[in-house]
Design a protein around this motif. Sequence first.
Motif, PDB file in Angstrom:
ATOM      1  N   ASP A   2       0.831  -1.201   0.000  1.00 13.39           N
ATOM      2  CA  ASP A   2       0.000   0.000   0.000  1.00 13.39           C
ATOM      3  C   ASP A   2       0.866   1.252   0.000  1.00 13.39           C
ATOM      4  OD1 ASP A   2      -1.856   1.921   0.368  1.00 13.39           O
ATOM      5  OD2 ASP A   2      -2.571   1.230   2.322  1.00 13.39           O
ATOM      6  N   SER A   6       0.428   4.172  -2.907  1.00 17.01           N
ATOM      7  CA  SER A   6      -0.720   4.957  -2.476  1.00 17.01           C
ATOM      8  C   SER A   6      -0.743   6.347  -3.070  1.00 17.01           C
ATOM      9  CB  SER A   6      -0.747   5.061  -0.937  1.00 17.01           C
ATOM     10  OG  SER A   6       0.423   5.713  -0.491  1.00 17.01           O
ATOM     11  N   GLU A  28     -15.040  -0.301   4.341  1.00 16.18           N
ATOM     12  CA  GLU A  28     -14.718  -0.090   2.927  1.00 16.18           C
ATOM     13  C   GLU A  28     -15.800   0.739   2.240  1.00 16.18           C
ATOM     14  OE1 GLU A  28     -12.237  -3.906   1.249  1.00 16.18           O
ATOM     15  OE2 GLU A  28     -14.343  -4.226   1.769  1.00 16.18           O
ATOM     16  N   ASN A  66      -6.734   4.979   1.591  1.00 14.56           N
ATOM     17  CA  ASN A  66      -7.444   4.917   2.869  1.00 14.56           C
ATOM     18  C   ASN A  66      -7.828   3.495   3.270  1.00 14.56           C
ATOM     19  OD1 ASN A  66      -8.097   7.893   3.839  1.00 14.56           O
ATOM     20  ND2 ASN A  66      -8.214   7.868   1.606  1.00 14.56           N
ATOM     21  N   GLY A  67      -7.095   2.530   2.731  1.00 14.12           N
ATOM     22  CA  GLY A  67      -7.226   1.151   3.209  1.00 14.12           C
ATOM     23  C   GLY A  67      -8.315   0.334   2.565  1.00 14.12           C
TER      24      GLY A  67
END
Length: 199
Positions: A2, A6, A28, A66-67
């Motif tokens: 990530d 990113s 999510e 943001n994951g």
Amino acid sequence: MDRLVSDQGGSSSNMFRDYRKGNWTVKETMVLLEAKKMDDERRMRRQEGKPTELRWKWVEDYCWRNGCLRSQNQCNDKWDNLMRDFKKVREYERRVVEASGEEIIRSYWKIEKNERKEKNLPTNMLPEIYEALVEVMDKKSQIVLLPSLPPTLQQQSTPLPLLPITTTVTQTDYTTNVPFTTILIIAVSVQIHRQRKEE
């Protein structure tokens, strides 16, 4: 992984991305909704249209940072599904508010999953997801409607307010504002009429 990609843009970064499969988590989904809201605001500031695929690429990059490790196609498909469910619940809740006389319609938030299914409603819409969608759609309605106003109103320094009708949806003290585009149009018409009277 990530951290490496990113902040990168463009399709070249996709080769480094291992997209997550399976059902979306609530976290999510909330990241996706935030990405959509940010993208709408970003495009409004630039006052320019972008090809759909580039917009969803921007959404993917925001989600990735943001994951939420989903592809732009996954984000697009999830958004379409969310909007389909949101519109069904919103329309049902409008009928609840408009019901009168002997007709009693219980709120979506007060009926069980099996009854939701019988009414052809989504069975698992969460209050926090619905509320976030309301917020995104409030912003989108301003972006879509405001540019079409007469030049005299477009030049005003103060943006026109969005005037939602408030309906209370209760589930463990949950309340939300359900927007009605009709009310915005009426508010715009009133302001146009007032402006013409002053001229």
